[in-house]
Scaffold this active site. Sequence first.
Site, PDB file in Angstrom:
ATOM      1  N   HIS A 373       0.799  -1.230   0.000  1.00 41.37           N
ATOM      2  CA  HIS A 373       0.000   0.000   0.000  1.00 41.37           C
ATOM      3  C   HIS A 373       0.825   1.272   0.000  1.00 41.37           C
ATOM      4  O   HIS A 373       0.251   2.368   0.063  1.00 41.37           O
ATOM      5  CB  HIS A 373      -0.930   0.057   1.208  1.00 41.37           C
ATOM      6  CG  HIS A 373      -1.990  -0.988   1.211  1.00 41.37           C
ATOM      7  ND1 HIS A 373      -3.234  -0.790   0.676  1.00 41.37           N
ATOM      8  CD2 HIS A 373      -1.980  -2.258   1.661  1.00 41.37           C
ATOM      9  CE1 HIS A 373      -3.958  -1.889   0.817  1.00 41.37           C
ATOM     10  NE2 HIS A 373      -3.209  -2.797   1.413  1.00 41.37           N
ATOM     11  N   LYS A 564      -8.688  13.434   4.845  1.00 39.33           N
ATOM     12  CA  LYS A 564      -7.771  12.279   4.818  1.00 39.33           C
ATOM     13  C   LYS A 564      -6.845  12.433   6.010  1.00 39.33           C
ATOM     14  O   LYS A 564      -6.820  13.496   6.632  1.00 39.33           O
ATOM     15  CB  LYS A 564      -6.971  12.248   3.520  1.00 39.33           C
ATOM     16  CG  LYS A 564      -6.358  13.595   3.145  1.00 39.33           C
ATOM     17  CD  LYS A 564      -5.748  13.606   1.762  1.00 39.33           C
ATOM     18  CE  LYS A 564      -6.733  13.731   0.644  1.00 39.33           C
ATOM     19  NZ  LYS A 564      -6.983  12.527  -0.109  1.00 39.33           N
ATOM     20  N   ARG A 565      -6.099  11.384   6.347  1.00 35.64           N
ATOM     21  CA  ARG A 565      -5.107  11.497   7.418  1.00 35.64           C
ATOM     22  C   ARG A 565      -4.234  12.719   7.176  1.00 35.64           C
ATOM     23  O   ARG A 565      -4.005  13.096   6.032  1.00 35.64           O
ATOM     24  CB  ARG A 565      -4.185  10.276   7.428  1.00 35.64           C
ATOM     25  CG  ARG A 565      -4.775   9.026   7.967  1.00 35.64           C
ATOM     26  CD  ARG A 565      -3.706   7.970   8.189  1.00 35.64           C
ATOM     27  NE  ARG A 565      -3.028   7.564   6.976  1.00 35.64           N
ATOM     28  CZ  ARG A 565      -1.719   7.729   6.757  1.00 35.64           C
ATOM     29  NH1 ARG A 565      -0.947   8.317   7.646  1.00 35.64           N
ATOM     30  NH2 ARG A 565      -1.174   7.305   5.628  1.00 35.64           N
ATOM     31  N   LYS A 570       0.482  14.274   1.788  1.00 33.31           N
ATOM     32  CA  LYS A 570      -0.863  14.580   1.295  1.00 33.31           C
ATOM     33  C   LYS A 570      -1.048  16.090   1.118  1.00 33.31           C
ATOM     34  O   LYS A 570      -2.004  16.533   0.508  1.00 33.31           O
ATOM     35  CB  LYS A 570      -1.905  14.010   2.247  1.00 33.31           C
ATOM     36  CG  LYS A 570      -1.834  12.475   2.356  1.00 33.31           C
ATOM     37  CD  LYS A 570      -2.861  11.924   3.332  1.00 33.31           C
ATOM     38  CE  LYS A 570      -2.742  10.437   3.587  1.00 33.31           C
ATOM     39  NZ  LYS A 570      -3.412   9.581   2.585  1.00 33.31           N
ATOM     40  N   THR A 672      -8.596   6.616  -1.974  1.00 36.45           N
ATOM     41  CA  THR A 672      -9.936   6.081  -2.193  1.00 36.45           C
ATOM     42  C   THR A 672     -10.965   7.176  -1.917  1.00 36.45           C
ATOM     43  O   THR A 672     -12.065   7.147  -2.472  1.00 36.45           O
ATOM     44  CB  THR A 672     -10.212   4.872  -1.272  1.00 36.45           C
ATOM     45  OG1 THR A 672      -9.751   5.181   0.046  1.00 36.45           O
ATOM     46  CG2 THR A 672      -9.508   3.629  -1.767  1.00 36.45           C
ATOM     47  N   LYS A 676     -14.652   8.451  -3.795  1.00 35.00           N
ATOM     48  CA  LYS A 676     -15.928   8.710  -3.110  1.00 35.00           C
ATOM     49  C   LYS A 676     -16.453  10.097  -3.462  1.00 35.00           C
ATOM     50  O   LYS A 676     -17.653  10.283  -3.709  1.00 35.00           O
ATOM     51  CB  LYS A 676     -15.738   8.604  -1.590  1.00 35.00           C
ATOM     52  CG  LYS A 676     -15.352   7.205  -1.132  1.00 35.00           C
ATOM     53  CD  LYS A 676     -14.835   7.160   0.307  1.00 35.00           C
ATOM     54  CE  LYS A 676     -14.133   5.832   0.556  1.00 35.00           C
ATOM     55  NZ  LYS A 676     -13.334   5.814   1.794  1.00 35.00           N
TER      56      LYS A 676
END
Length: 830
Positions: A373, A564-565, A570, A672, A676
């Site tokens: 991952h 998100k985290r 990110k 992911t 969504k």
Amino acid sequence: MKKAKQTNSATSATASLNGLSKDDIKQAIVRHLHCSMGTDENKANDHAWWKAACAAVQEQVLERLRSTQKAHYMNDTRAVHYFSAEFLMGRLMSNNLHNLGLYEKTHQAMRELGVDLTDVMEQEPDMALGNGGLGRLAACFIDSLATLDLPAIGYGLHYEHGLFRQEIRSGAQIERPDSWRDYGNPWEICRPESIQEIPLYGYVETKYGDKGQINKEWHPGSIVKGVPWDIPVVGYGGKTVNVLRLWESQASDYFNWDVFNAGGYVDAQRENVQAETISKVLYPNDETEAGKELRLIQQYFFCACSLKDIIRRYKRAHGDDWSRFADQVVIQLNDTHPAIAIPELIRILVDRAGMDWGAAWEISSKTFAYTNHTLLPEALEKWPARMLEKILPRHLEIIYEINHRFMRKVEEKWPGDDAIKRKLSIIEESSEKMIRMGNLSVIGSFAVNGVAEIHSRLVKENLFPEFEKLWPGKLTNVTNGITPRRWLKACNPALSKLISERIGDKWPTELYKLQGLANFADDKEFQQQFMQIKHDNKVRLAAEVKTLTGVELDPNMIFDIQIKRLHEYKRQHLNLLHILALYRRLLEDPDYDMHPRAFLFGAKAAPGYKLAKDIIYAINKVADKINNDVRVNHKLKVVFLPNYRVSLAEKMIPAADISEQISTAGKEASGTGNMKLSLNGALTVGTLDGANIEIAEEVGEENIFIFGLTVEQVQKLHAGGYNPYDIYDNSREIKAILDWLETDYFTPGKPGELASVKQSLLDGGDPYLVLADFDAYSEAQQKADRAYRDKAGWARKAIINTARMGKFTSDRSIREYVERIWRLTPCHVE
Ligand code: GFP
Ligand code: GFP
């Protein structure tokens, strides 16, 4: 009480699913209110109603669980066993009702009882047994497995405390324990009949057999008990109900008694506490140093329990004949966290079943498959050999043996090449000898996959290129997916209804059908309906924002969402810098032309990740300032919603206009959340990273805002010696923004409180190229801003996003796993 409820439910659930009427449901709820909760309609609060409703639903679920288990048993099916340290399930009530097809009837039944189902469902705590993407993927996958009638079990840990609850105090993240089971969890069933005992510590004895053979015997120093809890996983349509089996650790009775009888009451207690610590808490990501030993024990504990459980089931059908094991059992390793299962299976086969190494390896290497991952080096697990030797001495020996034999293969392929051997070896010979769990997983599995096209290519080319040469075809790709049942049908009921009116109601299981919506992309009426639903969802989210933070949002603003985290890769701080740029532009030019925009964040930072927490603090401080600055706050608002989790995502996603997917290219394996948001009609502002690339392919470049460096450009920039000061010194805007962070403008009287963000981007070297991508990002945002003002144009783009998400259903991912890796056949349940 739990026991009584189960007996009760097993006998009373006789009505067939389709035959179940609204009145049946009503009666069942009231019965549970009386008999299980000991209260009545006049006294019951929402919590009691919730529990009673759960119990009524659970009756239906357990009935189907029984038929599923019977069908699997009778057919002796091959099954996949999904080993994962995380399952981020969220709430189960709404999902179970939708999947059973009982949502509407239950809604009506409760309305007639004078309660609102939506309010009641708010009582359910999230099952937050995961950190982020990896854990939520596991949850989507088990939903799809059940929906596709595939025999599958999820195996994991029954954490007493899931991911911490996040509070924001004066802008800073405070971690509070999560207590999802404080008042009992109505969905789970304890299975004391399937308890396992798990050895730990101790030493290995070498014994010589009469024919000169060497046998090893592990004498453990301690034993803990694994107690299974089953969570039913209801497939859409309600036919197959699989199980998620989570292990709770307890002190082993027999071990305790010895100490206890000898008068060591206190020692016995200590043993208890230690044993129960194993499944006490979920480790937050990036918490690298804390409790390493406990983390390894957690991993071994759930793998060993699960393997014993699998073998017990196999033996029930096949006795001591191991020849069909790999035909019946496939084990998917969700990342390297369960990799210790590989030496554990070999140990069982060699030490306990008396197999020779070759036979054991033959079975084991056909049983495991591994999903990678991430490429982030800090996330590739390594354990000190010393630690393994202490906790799992026999497993360390087995790992050495696997490696020894593997090194012979490497020598055959690359004779005399010690550099390659050093690189591929499971053992890293650094100052401290380390065991590389990634290498072990690749060597011990028959298939290895990445989670998006680009990620899998990078796994092949950069992470494991020699493995690809050794075993061509072993490394493959399965792009991630999400379940449309939770992420559209349940979380966005109005849009779901509209979609079904236009294209029929098959889309939850045949998501490609959404393509049909493209025919209406230019239909004025449909555009209007689609955007009205978006607007209503924004109104609802605005109310939630008001309750949670006190901030008022105008639903006519663009809702721009990053959830998100919190992690540097990110790049929530890229988003923040852009917000600061807008703020500055508005202050310099009050007529600065922009459509009003609200930036919403949701993110948890690992408790030990200082900079991530600093970024949260900075977002909150900037938000305070902007939201209260009357010069700009009609055009700009910033909201950080506390305690981001699955149930909050379900409220935010349907209300998003813009989806922020802005990781540094090459860093986000897939993502992911991107799927969504797009599925719910948000337009992506994103980099060419992870599944964004595939989303762009599906929706077309005119319906997405792609910006920034590509993977190749990122690599080149790093290789050429990237210096963020070159950008800082040459951009008036970037310089002004970063310097602003150092003043006390956002933290009155406390200059420097936000300086660490600037510091990381300059002296820290800006490892994730925030400054390098800033201008491109800002341009993409301007493009999005202009596009939004064209109402019909935007509606068209939003509709196309929803219409083209068919590929990203987790049903498609699961079908690919089934065809290429698991080779399962569906087992239809009567
Ligand atoms: C069996 C039965 C189930 C029963 C469990 C208890 O399942 O009905 O509830 O045992 O552990 F099928 P497995 O043995 O297959 O887990
Ligand atoms: C990880 C990766 C994501 C990927 C998920 C699921 O997520 O890119 O989409 O796994 O494969 F980083 P986290 O668990 O790290 O959030």
